[in-house]
Design a protein around this motif. Structure first.
Motif, mmCIF file in Angstrom:
data_model
loop_
_atom_site.group_PDB
_atom_site.id
_atom_site.type_symbol
_atom_site.label_atom_id
_atom_site.label_comp_id
_atom_site.label_asym_id
_atom_site.label_seq_id
_atom_site.Cartn_x
_atom_site.Cartn_y
_atom_site.Cartn_z
ATOM 1 N N VAL A 1 32.569 35.795 57.735
ATOM 2 C CA VAL A 1 33.062 34.417 57.967
ATOM 3 C C VAL A 1 34.756 34.368 57.270
ATOM 4 N N LEU A 2 35.270 34.866 55.978
ATOM 5 C CA LEU A 2 36.031 34.956 55.553
ATOM 6 C C LEU A 2 37.268 35.801 56.298
ATOM 7 N N ARG A 3 37.373 37.110 57.105
ATOM 8 C CA ARG A 3 37.981 37.259 57.645
ATOM 9 C C ARG A 3 38.429 36.463 58.859
ATOM 10 N N LEU A 4 37.276 35.860 59.396
ATOM 11 C CA LEU A 4 37.738 35.046 60.712
ATOM 12 C C LEU A 4 38.251 34.210 60.173
ATOM 13 N N TRP A 5 38.574 33.272 59.263
ATOM 14 C CA TRP A 5 39.151 32.081 58.819
ATOM 15 C C TRP A 5 40.613 32.663 58.397
ATOM 16 N N SER A 6 40.295 33.660 58.262
ATOM 17 C CA SER A 6 41.978 34.619 58.040
ATOM 18 C C SER A 6 43.255 34.638 58.903
ATOM 19 N N ALA A 7 42.420 35.403 59.992
ATOM 20 C CA ALA A 7 42.605 35.575 61.660
ATOM 21 C C ALA A 7 43.186 33.973 62.167
ATOM 22 N N ARG A 8 42.309 33.700 61.891
ATOM 23 C CA ARG A 8 42.483 31.885 62.519
ATOM 24 C C ARG A 8 44.133 31.419 61.993
ATOM 25 N N LYS B 1 5.495 49.011 41.680
ATOM 26 C CA LYS B 1 5.980 49.624 42.683
ATOM 27 C C LYS B 1 6.366 48.079 43.204
ATOM 28 N N SER B 2 5.393 47.483 43.229
ATOM 29 C CA SER B 2 5.475 45.963 44.138
ATOM 30 C C SER B 2 6.497 44.926 44.041
ATOM 31 N N HIS B 3 7.098 44.831 42.080
ATOM 32 C CA HIS B 3 8.476 44.690 42.123
ATOM 33 C C HIS B 3 9.342 45.802 41.867
ATOM 34 N N PHE B 4 9.282 46.825 42.297
ATOM 35 C CA PHE B 4 10.262 47.448 43.027
ATOM 36 C C PHE B 4 10.905 47.135 44.626
ATOM 37 N N ALA B 5 9.825 46.810 45.313
ATOM 38 C CA ALA B 5 9.798 46.569 46.146
ATOM 39 C C ALA B 5 10.721 44.925 46.283
ATOM 40 N N GLN B 6 10.020 44.289 45.745
ATOM 41 C CA GLN B 6 10.632 42.899 46.027
ATOM 42 C C GLN B 6 12.396 42.680 45.524
ATOM 43 N N ALA B 7 12.566 43.900 44.054
ATOM 44 C CA ALA B 7 13.932 43.711 43.725
ATOM 45 C C ALA B 7 14.724 44.449 45.072
ATOM 46 N N ASN B 8 14.615 45.488 45.659
ATOM 47 C CA ASN B 8 14.928 46.236 47.257
ATOM 48 C C ASN B 8 15.543 45.048 47.819
ATOM 49 N N ASP B 9 14.024 45.338 47.930
ATOM 50 C CA ASP B 9 14.740 42.706 49.340
ATOM 51 C C ASP B 9 15.789 41.996 49.128
ATOM 52 N N LEU B 10 15.840 41.920 47.890
ATOM 53 C CA LEU B 10 16.110 41.153 47.325
ATOM 54 C C LEU B 10 18.226 41.428 47.152
ATOM 55 N N MET B 11 17.877 42.776 46.950
ATOM 56 C CA MET B 11 19.306 43.630 47.125
ATOM 57 C C MET B 11 19.648 43.557 48.483
ATOM 58 N N ALA B 12 18.382 43.543 49.244
ATOM 59 C CA ALA B 12 19.352 43.962 51.107
ATOM 60 C C ALA B 12 19.486 42.338 51.009
ATOM 61 N N SER B 13 18.989 41.356 51.101
ATOM 62 C CA SER B 13 19.152 40.065 50.992
ATOM 63 C C SER B 13 20.874 39.439 51.248
ATOM 64 N N GLY B 14 20.697 40.041 49.306
ATOM 65 C CA GLY B 14 22.255 40.229 49.008
ATOM 66 C C GLY B 14 23.777 40.349 49.525
ATOM 67 N N ARG B 15 22.973 41.731 50.088
ATOM 68 C CA ARG B 15 23.881 42.313 50.886
ATOM 69 C C ARG B 15 24.690 41.759 52.136
ATOM 70 N N ALA B 16 23.412 41.439 52.565
ATOM 71 C CA ALA B 16 23.478 40.933 53.813
ATOM 72 C C ALA B 16 23.954 39.711 53.722
ATOM 73 N N ALA B 17 24.008 38.627 52.960
ATOM 74 C CA ALA B 17 24.922 37.401 52.995
ATOM 75 C C ALA B 17 25.978 37.721 52.869
ATOM 76 N N LEU B 18 26.533 38.381 51.809
ATOM 77 C CA LEU B 18 27.851 39.067 51.211
ATOM 78 C C LEU B 18 28.328 39.785 51.992
ATOM 79 N N SER B 19 27.789 40.832 52.910
ATOM 80 C CA SER B 19 28.235 40.438 54.685
ATOM 81 C C SER B 19 28.630 39.453 55.183
ATOM 82 N N ARG B 20 27.640 39.220 55.527
ATOM 83 C CA ARG B 20 28.643 37.483 56.453
ATOM 84 C C ARG B 20 28.829 36.588 55.793
ATOM 85 N N LEU B 21 29.223 36.456 54.348
ATOM 86 C CA LEU B 21 30.670 35.705 53.820
ATOM 87 C C LEU B 21 32.076 36.544 54.088
ATOM 88 N N ALA B 22 32.088 38.270 53.987
ATOM 89 C CA ALA B 22 32.997 38.787 54.100
ATOM 90 C C ALA B 22 33.560 38.475 55.972
#
Length: 78
Positions: A35-42, A12-33
Protein backbone atom coordinates in the motif's frame (compact mmCIF):
# COMPACT_ATOMS: atom_id res chain seq x y z
CA UNK A 1 0.47 -39.46 28.42
CA UNK A 2 3.00 -38.64 31.08
CA UNK A 3 3.47 -35.21 32.57
CA UNK A 4 6.60 -34.65 30.45
CA UNK A 5 4.80 -35.67 27.25
CA UNK A 6 1.91 -33.35 28.09
CA UNK A 7 4.27 -30.40 28.68
CA UNK A 8 6.00 -31.15 25.37
CA UNK A 9 2.69 -31.11 23.51
CA UNK A 10 1.69 -27.84 25.19
CA UNK A 11 5.06 -26.29 24.38
CA UNK A 12 4.79 -27.45 20.77
CA UNK A 13 1.33 -25.90 20.63
CA UNK A 14 2.73 -22.56 21.88
CA UNK A 15 5.43 -22.67 19.20
CA UNK A 16 2.81 -23.34 16.54
CA UNK A 17 0.75 -20.39 17.78
CA UNK A 18 3.83 -18.15 17.78
CA UNK A 19 4.67 -19.23 14.23
CA UNK A 20 1.11 -18.50 13.11
CA UNK A 21 1.27 -15.09 14.75
CA UNK A 22 4.61 -14.29 13.10
CA UNK A 23 3.30 -15.40 9.70
CA UNK A 24 0.25 -13.21 10.19
CA UNK A 25 2.47 -10.28 11.15
CA UNK A 26 4.68 -10.78 8.09
CA UNK A 27 1.62 -10.88 5.85
CA UNK A 28 0.29 -7.66 7.39
CA UNK A 29 3.67 -5.94 6.93
CA UNK A 30 3.77 -7.12 3.33
CA UNK A 31 0.31 -5.66 2.67
CA UNK A 32 1.32 -2.40 4.35
CA UNK A 33 4.49 -2.17 2.25
CA UNK A 34 2.46 -2.79 -0.92
CA UNK A 35 0.00 0.00 0.00
CA UNK A 36 2.83 2.41 0.82
CA UNK A 37 4.50 1.71 -2.55
CA UNK A 38 1.18 2.31 -4.31
CA UNK A 39 0.63 5.59 -2.49
CA UNK A 40 4.17 6.72 -3.25
CA UNK A 41 3.73 5.90 -6.92
CA UNK A 42 0.48 7.90 -7.02
CA UNK A 43 2.18 10.93 -5.47
CA UNK A 44 4.99 10.84 -8.03
CA UNK A 45 2.68 10.20 -10.99
CA UNK A 46 0.36 13.02 -9.99
CA UNK A 47 3.26 15.41 -9.47
CA UNK A 48 4.56 14.51 -12.91
CA UNK A 49 1.10 14.92 -14.43
CA UNK A 50 0.78 18.38 -12.88
CA UNK A 51 4.08 19.41 -14.49
CA UNK A 52 3.20 18.33 -18.05
CA UNK A 53 2.80 21.02 -20.68
CA UNK A 54 -0.46 21.49 -22.54
CA UNK A 55 1.17 19.95 -25.63
CA UNK A 56 2.18 16.82 -23.70
CA UNK A 57 -1.28 16.53 -22.17
CA UNK A 58 -2.80 16.80 -25.64
CA UNK A 59 -0.39 14.10 -26.85
CA UNK A 60 -1.69 11.66 -24.23
CA UNK A 61 -5.32 12.67 -24.71
CA UNK A 62 -5.84 14.36 -21.36
CA UNK A 63 -7.34 17.82 -20.94
CA UNK A 64 -5.79 20.37 -18.62
CA UNK A 65 -8.89 20.19 -16.41
CA UNK A 66 -8.68 16.39 -16.19
CA UNK A 67 -4.97 16.57 -15.36
CA UNK A 68 -5.58 19.21 -12.72
CA UNK A 69 -8.40 17.21 -11.13
CA UNK A 70 -6.27 14.04 -11.05
CA UNK A 71 -3.23 15.86 -9.67
CA UNK A 72 -5.36 17.40 -6.90
CA UNK A 73 -6.53 14.02 -5.56
CA UNK A 74 -5.08 12.86 -2.23
CA UNK A 75 -2.59 10.00 -2.49
CA UNK A 76 -4.95 7.49 -0.88
CA UNK A 77 -7.70 8.08 -3.44
CA UNK A 78 -7.65 6.01 -6.63
Amino acid sequence: MTGIDNRFVQQKSHFAQANDLMASGRAALSRLARVLRLWSARVHQRQHLAELSLQRLEDIGVSADEASAEAAKPFWQA
